[in-house]
Design an enzyme around this catalytic site. Structure first.
Site, PDB file in Angstrom:
ATOM      1  N   GLY A  72       0.809  -1.214   0.000  1.00 18.94           N
ATOM      2  CA  GLY A  72       0.000   0.000   0.000  1.00 18.94           C
ATOM      3  C   GLY A  72       0.837   1.256   0.000  1.00 18.94           C
ATOM      4  N   TYR A 124     -13.426  -1.603  10.750  1.00 17.63           N
ATOM      5  CA  TYR A 124     -12.030  -1.174  10.721  1.00 17.63           C
ATOM      6  C   TYR A 124     -11.360  -1.469  12.065  1.00 17.63           C
ATOM      7  CZ  TYR A 124      -8.042   2.003  10.054  1.00 17.63           C
ATOM      8  OH  TYR A 124      -6.790   2.548   9.947  1.00 17.63           O
ATOM      9  N   LYS A 178      -8.086  -3.857  12.768  1.00 16.05           N
ATOM     10  CA  LYS A 178      -6.853  -3.319  13.340  1.00 16.05           C
ATOM     11  C   LYS A 178      -6.545  -3.926  14.715  1.00 16.05           C
ATOM     12  CE  LYS A 178      -5.716  -0.780   9.853  1.00 16.05           C
ATOM     13  NZ  LYS A 178      -4.443  -0.965   9.138  1.00 16.05           N
TER      14      LYS A 178
END
Length: 187
Positions: free
Chosen positions: A12, A152, A156
């Protein structure tokens, strides 16, 4: 760890935090392997011309095991090894839980499964070399949660447990695994 001439793969890294990480490694003499889902522009590659190390671009989707394996194989073919893996690739699909769909929850495919795929792919050559470092990017949201980010936050938080477990597995092979939890970043 001395980083001069070390080979660092950052997933990324076509923009945002990943690109900033790539610049930092390059600034201390590391060779950098940039990764993006659909491509690394010539303008981004040109940004690395002033550094002493090499820069290589490898395209692929970390959420797909075959792509992850190919990314690592291409990086090794280009530079001889991957000494450091930075699992940075990540996405968000923020929605309140009551409106979140199963598809929205699939951020785990990139954020967590992508990290699994890349880590598993790079561990074979690192184990053979008996050295390496893996840095996983989590988030403060993985520690504290956040409204509209259950998906999310779950991905994480999973990275934190994943990092601790893999670190225990590979420490005897001189491979370090760490997890960083940045706060909100303008990118």
């Amino acid at each position: 760890m001395e980083l001069q001439n070390k080979n660092v793969l950052i997933t990324g890294s076509a923009r945002g935090i990943g690109l900033a990480i790539a610049h930092k490694f390059a600034s201390v003499g590391a060779n950098v392997i940039l990764n993006g889902l659909s491509g690394i522009s010539d303008d981004i590659l040109a940004e690395f011309a002033g550094y002493s190390g090499k820069v290589v671009a490898v395209i692929g989707d970390v959420s797909k095991a075959a792509d992850a394996q190919r990314i690592v194989e291409e990086a090794v073919a280009a530079l001889g090894s991957v000494d450091v893996l930075v699992n940075n690739a990540g996405i968000t699909r923020d929605k309140l839980m009551l409106k979140m769909t199963e598809e929205d929850f699939e951020v785990l495919k990139v954020n967590l499964t992508g990290t699994f795929n890349m880590t598993q792919s790079v561990l074979k050559p690192m184990t053979k070399a008996r050295q390496g470092a893996i840095i996983n990017l989590s988030s403060v949201v993985g520690l504290a949660g956040n409204i509209g980010q259950a998906n999310y936050a779950a991905s994480k938080a999973g990275l934190i447990g994943f990092s601790k477990s893999v670190a225990r597995e590979v420490a005897a092979r001189n491979i370090r695994v760490n997890c960083i939890a940045p706060g909100f970043i303008a990118s």
